[in-house]
Scaffold this motif. Structure first.
Motif, PDB file in Angstrom:
ATOM      1  N   GLU A 109     -86.496  94.111  76.108  1.00 31.71           N
ATOM      2  CA  GLU A 109     -85.732  93.869  77.184  1.00 31.71           C
ATOM      3  C   GLU A 109     -84.984  94.834  78.011  1.00 31.71           C
ATOM      4  O   GLU A 109     -84.938  94.900  79.132  1.00 31.71           O
ATOM      5  N   ASP A 110     -84.572  95.854  77.073  1.00 37.13           N
ATOM      6  CA  ASP A 110     -84.025  96.864  77.866  1.00 37.13           C
ATOM      7  C   ASP A 110     -85.234  97.648  78.644  1.00 37.13           C
ATOM      8  O   ASP A 110     -85.022  98.348  79.736  1.00 37.13           O
ATOM      9  N   THR A 111     -86.303  97.941  78.176  1.00 38.23           N
ATOM     10  CA  THR A 111     -87.270  98.489  78.923  1.00 38.23           C
ATOM     11  C   THR A 111     -87.826  97.618  80.023  1.00 38.23           C
ATOM     12  O   THR A 111     -87.842  98.323  81.049  1.00 38.23           O
ATOM     13  N   ALA A 112     -88.092  96.471  79.836  1.00 45.72           N
ATOM     14  CA  ALA A 112     -88.149  95.445  80.900  1.00 45.72           C
ATOM     15  C   ALA A 112     -87.198  95.553  82.287  1.00 45.72           C
ATOM     16  O   ALA A 112     -87.441  95.621  83.342  1.00 45.72           O
ATOM     17  N   ALA A 113     -86.000  95.641  81.657  1.00 44.69           N
ATOM     18  CA  ALA A 113     -84.587  95.884  82.496  1.00 44.69           C
ATOM     19  C   ALA A 113     -84.738  97.072  83.514  1.00 44.69           C
ATOM     20  O   ALA A 113     -84.608  97.181  84.696  1.00 44.69           O
ATOM     21  N   GLN A 114     -85.243  98.189  82.712  1.00 47.25           N
ATOM     22  CA  GLN A 114     -85.464  99.493  83.443  1.00 47.25           C
ATOM     23  C   GLN A 114     -86.555  99.359  84.417  1.00 47.25           C
ATOM     24  O   GLN A 114     -86.506 100.036  85.697  1.00 47.25           O
ATOM     25  N   ALA A 116     -87.498  96.733  86.119  1.00 44.43           N
ATOM     26  CA  ALA A 116     -87.183  95.968  87.164  1.00 44.43           C
ATOM     27  C   ALA A 116     -86.514  96.622  88.064  1.00 44.43           C
ATOM     28  O   ALA A 116     -86.517  96.549  89.262  1.00 44.43           O
ATOM     29  N   ARG A 117     -85.646  97.780  87.357  1.00 41.60           N
ATOM     30  CA  ARG A 117     -84.838  98.635  88.297  1.00 41.60           C
ATOM     31  C   ARG A 117     -85.359  99.650  89.033  1.00 41.60           C
ATOM     32  O   ARG A 117     -85.165 100.030  90.293  1.00 41.60           O
ATOM     33  N   GLU A 123     -92.152  94.330  86.186  1.00 44.97           N
ATOM     34  CA  GLU A 123     -91.611  93.969  84.834  1.00 44.97           C
ATOM     35  C   GLU A 123     -92.475  93.014  84.104  1.00 44.97           C
ATOM     36  O   GLU A 123     -92.659  93.014  83.000  1.00 44.97           O
TER      37      GLU A 123
END
Length: 516
Positions: A109-114, A116-117, A123
């Motif tokens: 989830e953290d990697t996907a959020a990065q 996306a940003r 993502e």
């Protein structure tokens, strides 16, 4: 079931990771084991390097899937936890694209959020990548746990099931382009082709699993450096009555007809053996360890026609003060594709190279004096089949690497902080560590040099000779090198009628339980 042990003798040429793993398995099953290592330390091209009060891993620094090593120790009647302290790395590494930094981890989830940003819109491709690579891993892993002795091995059920997922007609870059649009994100998941010394634009699509393994199983640091694992393996061999001889090289393998009967050491001593396990660099071993005329398929002229990996120039630096970089960091050139082509296709030095920085002192205080750092900088380069005159270019390339490092904000003014320094070139890899053509990652993994087309674990030219390491199946990289030792020792046990420890049949060495 109690294992039936052997009274046979095995000589192992080279104390690299594969030779040490084979030594552990053989010694723990009753074989009389002698490991002969030319260098004064174990670990081969991944041995320990001392510079004053600083300690370094000379070669490999990425450790994934420690459960594989744990199983090797269990198969040998030992527990890795009693020898080595492991720490998981979070994030896996920092990837630097100019001013942009991406720090992926096993936290999806953290990697996907990065993503996306930093790379908006990609993502969902990340989640699709993880899902599809998980299926591929399940199909590919059985092929890395057994030998390939000939073409008939390709019609076995596991190959037929795996074939649609191997993506042999695609490349690593091509496969990742199906998931991601941003070129920088593609690079973040394709640079691992360098672990095989290959270009992502040429490496078979099968090897997208390399980045997936990191994202699934994580990366780890053994306290004291990766070489502490190899030193522990040598200790286990000794505990089982085996002997690890350092600073004692092997001059040649003794053959009678088409069978090996032992070795001659560099000092002229003859050592008889039932089995000779070769862990030396494959091409160098074939060129140096057999009398002229013994080998046909792997004669010198045949070896010269094979494809070899790229090489690397290395800086080992003892630095005054701390360095504010992750344990692993990769700093990409502005035109990464051009950089890779220059290394692998045109075999020239790049004006704008990518570099890798290993900064283990950020979490391990045992590698440098208090308040200081043991820093290792790697720059991929062509191997010695290129036209670079490394004796003439040595100082120029060293200065180029220091200049490139000082472009990193955290390493500005690096030269003023250096207390110890050693520089290692492709020529040094060949001349000091017998790495053929300085190809640090061994034979490449193109379709003509994989599985049955790679040198076989049970050496096809001379009976009684077995291969372990990156030059045999399954290939380069620590997980597969360890698996080569398991395959080769299993073949030895089968030939000798030795009942393997039940742990030898544990089933899922490479695709085992998630590490906690």
């Amino acid at each position: 079931m109690k294992a039936i042990e052997s009274t046979r003798k095995a000589v192992i040429v080279g104390a690299g990771p594969g030779g040490l793993a084979a030594g552990m398995l053989l010694a723990s099953h009753g074989y009389e084991v002698d490991v002969y290592e030319k260098q004064p330390v174990v670990g081969g091209r991944s041995s320990r390097l001392h510079l004053g009060e600083y300690r370094f891993d000379r070669g490999a620094t990425f450790l994934m899937m420690p459960h594989l090593i744990e199983e090797l120790f269990e198969m040998s009647g030992r527990s890795l936890d009693n020898y080595v302290e492991m720490q998981e790395l979070t994030p896996l590494y920092s990837l630097h694209f100019g001013d942009m930094v991406f720090k992926p981890s096993r936290d999806r989830e953290d990697t996907a959020a990065q993503i996306a940003r930093l790379f908006p819109g990609d993502e969902q491709g990340y989640y699709r990548y993880l899902e599809e690579e998980d299926v591929k891993l399940d199909k590919v892993m059985p092929l890395l746990r057994r030998p390939f002795a000939g073409l008939t091995d390709y019609i076995r059920a596991d190959v037929i099931r795996a074939l649609p997922k191997l993506h042999l007609n695609d490349t690593v870059y091509g496969r990742l382009s199906r998931y991601f649009k941003d070129e920088r994100l593609k690079q973040a998941f394709t640079f691992q082709s360098k672990y095989l010394g290959m270009s992502a634009w040429e490496c078979p699509g099968t090897f997208t699993i390399l980045s997936y393994l990191e994202h699934r199983y994580g990366l780890f640091h053994p306290k004291g450096g990766l070489n502490s694992v190899f030193e522990a393996m040598a200790q286990v061999i000794s505990e089982h009555g085996g002997r690890v001889h350092t600073s004692r090289g092997v001059q040649r393998v003794i053959t009678q007809g088409r069978k090996a009967t032992g070795v001659v050491l560099d000092n002229g001593e003859q050592v008889d053996a039932d089995h000779v396990v070769i862990n030396a660099d494959f091409a160098s071993a074939m060129n140096q360890l057999f009398e002229p005329g013994v080998l046909r398929k792997y004669a010198p002229d045949q070896l010269a026609q094979k494809k070899y990996s790229c090489s690397a120039a290395m800086l080992y630096l003892g630095i005054d003060g701390a360095v504010d970089l992750e344990h692993h960091s990769v700093h990409f050139s502005a035109d990464y594709h051009k950089n890779v082509d220059e290394i692998t296709k045109f075999k020239t030095l790049s004006e704008d190279p990518s570099i890798y920085v290993h900064n283990p002192s950020v979490l391990d205080s045992t590698l440098a004096p208090a308040g200081k750092s043991a820093l290792y900088i790697l720059m991929p380069t062509p191997n010695l089949t290129g036209e670079t005159d490394w004796e003439a270019k040595r100082e120029q390339v060293k200065e180029q690497m220091l200049n490139r490092a000082e472009q990193i904000p955290q390493l500005q003014g690096l030269r003023d902080r250096i207390e110890e320094m050693s520089f290692f070139t492709p020529l040094d890899w060949e001349q000091q560590l017998d790495v053929y053509q300085g190809a640090t990652f061994n034979l490449t993994h193109n379709l003509g040099q994989m599985m049955a087309f790679r040198p076989h674990n049970q050496f096809e030219e001379v009976d009684g000779v077995w291969l372990v390491g990156g030059g045999t199946h399954p290939g380069s990289g620590l997980p597969t090198i360890f698996e080569s030792a398991r395959i080769s020792t299993s073949l030895i046990f089968k030939q000798d009628g030795v009942t393997r420890s039940t742990k030898m049949d544990a089933g899922s060495v490479l695709a085992g339980a998630e590490p906690s």
